[in-house]
Write an enzyme that holds these catalytic residues in place. Structure first.
Site, PDB file in Angstrom:
ATOM      1  N   GLU A  85      57.206 -10.708   7.487  1.00 27.78           N
ATOM      2  CA  GLU A  85      58.435 -10.921   8.253  1.00 27.78           C
ATOM      3  C   GLU A  85      59.628 -10.259   7.560  1.00 27.78           C
ATOM      4  OE1 GLU A  85      58.271 -12.110  11.115  1.00 27.78           O
ATOM      5  OE2 GLU A  85      57.062 -13.932  11.284  1.00 27.78           O
ATOM      6  N   ASP A 138      45.418 -11.131   9.486  1.00 24.45           N
ATOM      7  CA  ASP A 138      46.090 -12.392   9.164  1.00 24.45           C
ATOM      8  C   ASP A 138      45.425 -13.575   9.861  1.00 24.45           C
ATOM      9  OD1 ASP A 138      46.866 -11.745  11.779  1.00 24.45           O
ATOM     10  OD2 ASP A 138      48.919 -11.266  11.219  1.00 24.45           O
ATOM     11  N   ASN A 149      60.556  -8.695  15.980  1.00 21.78           N
ATOM     12  CA  ASN A 149      61.504  -8.514  14.871  1.00 21.78           C
ATOM     13  C   ASN A 149      61.027  -7.437  13.894  1.00 21.78           C
ATOM     14  OD1 ASN A 149      59.348  -9.776  13.705  1.00 21.78           O
ATOM     15  ND2 ASN A 149      60.483 -11.524  12.895  1.00 21.78           N
ATOM     16  N   HIS A 202      57.993  -7.265  12.511  1.00 22.04           N
ATOM     17  CA  HIS A 202      56.978  -7.659  11.517  1.00 22.04           C
ATOM     18  C   HIS A 202      55.674  -6.908  11.750  1.00 22.04           C
ATOM     19  CE1 HIS A 202      55.485 -11.256  14.155  1.00 22.04           C
ATOM     20  NE2 HIS A 202      54.557 -10.340  14.173  1.00 22.04           N
TER      21      HIS A 202
HETATM   22  C1  GLP Z   1      51.646 -11.541  15.792  1.00 19.85           C
HETATM   23  C2  GLP Z   1      50.583 -11.085  14.783  1.00 19.85           C
HETATM   24  C3  GLP Z   1      50.611  -9.604  14.632  1.00 19.85           C
HETATM   25  C4  GLP Z   1      50.798  -9.004  16.004  1.00 19.85           C
HETATM   26  C5  GLP Z   1      52.213  -9.217  16.412  1.00 19.85           C
HETATM   27  C6  GLP Z   1      52.528  -8.788  17.839  1.00 19.85           C
HETATM   28  O1  GLP Z   1      52.394 -12.626  15.387  1.00 19.85           O
HETATM   29  N1  GLP Z   1      50.649 -11.669  13.498  1.00 19.85           N
HETATM   30  O2  GLP Z   1      49.440  -9.163  14.003  1.00 19.85           O
HETATM   31  O3  GLP Z   1      50.535  -7.638  15.980  1.00 19.85           O
HETATM   32  O4  GLP Z   1      52.595 -10.541  16.146  1.00 19.85           O
HETATM   33  O5  GLP Z   1      52.025  -9.693  18.753  1.00 19.85           O
HETATM   34  P1  GLP Z   1      52.040  -9.432  20.315  1.00 19.85           P
HETATM   35  O6  GLP Z   1      51.179  -8.255  20.537  1.00 19.85           O
HETATM   36  O7  GLP Z   1      51.469 -10.691  20.916  1.00 19.85           O
HETATM   37  O8  GLP Z   1      53.445  -9.174  20.703  1.00 19.85           O
END
Ligand code: GLP
Length: 247
Positions: free
Chosen positions: A141, A67, A134, A136
């Site tokens: 989402e 992404d 959450n 995702h």
């Molecule tokens: C982000 C990204 C995801 C990531 C997730 C967890 O917003 N879009 O690809 O895996 O959320 O992020 P973190 O590891 O910083 O908790």
């Protein structure tokens, strides 16, 4: 689903990197699906170390990212392109032409078509995946419906708040992103999910201790894939109530 309980976040990252290295050793032209975010950050030093130790070369490897934020130029300090360059690409022998991180800053319709086309042609052997608080995955989402393929997504309030730690203020966090769809994620040959921290306990509980598949918790769709490995540290496993012995 394979579940690996480690002693620490470091060990989780080392294990995830080990699985990616094994995929490249099995196929030196492997395609890696890559992830950004705080959790994934700890994986890249192990890949770089393996490169320096000549355990692996990325010379013929392709990579495609999950992404990218819409509205950030590739050289913006918080763009996922910049993250990938800083944390990984600049330190190994991967060819820039073989790395794809969607661009979120112009001609978005064309960019989404390019992204979808790349996913059709560059078949991912393995996908590294984090989970949002959450539930995702990528930027898919929770909601009434999810999307199978590449699309523009609105970030959930919880995601904006969680990702604000990387920006000067919450207002600076982009509200939209380009992301692989859930179907795209599930098309990878193998998926390696990594998680740490008590904030992820709710999502991991739904993923590991529950048989439900729901768009309200996107990570639960991973239960539909035949080769998913979830790697989490013992502390999180205990919070989730998952107590299988260390494998
Ligand atoms: C982000 C990204 C995801 C990531 C997730 C967890 O917003 N879009 O690809 O895996 O959320 O992020 P973190 O590891 O910083 O908790």
């Amino acid at each position: 689903m394979n579940i690996i309980v480690t002693e620490s976040y470091e060990e989780t990252c080392r294990e995830a990197a080990g699985q990616m290295i094994a995929a490249i050793q099995a196929n030196p032209q492997a395609c890696l699906g890559l992830a950004t975010g705080g959790t994934a950050q700890g994986v890249y030093p192990y890949l770089i170390q393996a490169y320096h130790q000549q355990t692996v070369s990325f010379k013929d490897v392709k990579t495609v990212n999950l992404d990218e934020y819409i509205g950030l130029k590739p050289d913006h300090p918080q763009s996922y392109r910049r993250y990938m360059d800083n944390h990984f690409f600049d330190h190994v022998d991967v060819s820039p032409l073989n790395t794809y991180v969607p661009s979120g800053c112009h001609m978005l319709q064309q960019e989404m078509a390019i992204f979808a086309g790349i996913l059709d042609v560059w078949k991912r052997d393995i996908q590294l995946l984090g989970v949002g608080i959450n539930g995702h995955i990528g930027f898919n989402e929770p909601g009434e419906v999810l999307h199978a393929r590449v699309h523009m997504a609105e970030l959930a309030e919880a995601t904006i708040k969680a990702n604000a730690r990387f920006f000067a203020s919450e207002e600076d966090v982009p509200k939209t992103a380009i992301t692989m769809g859930v179907g795209d994620i599930l098309h990878a040959g193998k998926i390696v999910v990594i998680a740490t921290g008590s904030q992820k306990a709710g999502a991991l509980q739904k993923l590991l201790n529950d048989d439900e598949v729901t768009t309200r918790m996107p990570c639960t769709l991973l239960k539909l894939h035949r080769d998913v490995t979830v790697i989490l540290d013992r502390e999180l496993a205990q919070q989730v109530g998952y107590n299988r012995p260390v494998s």
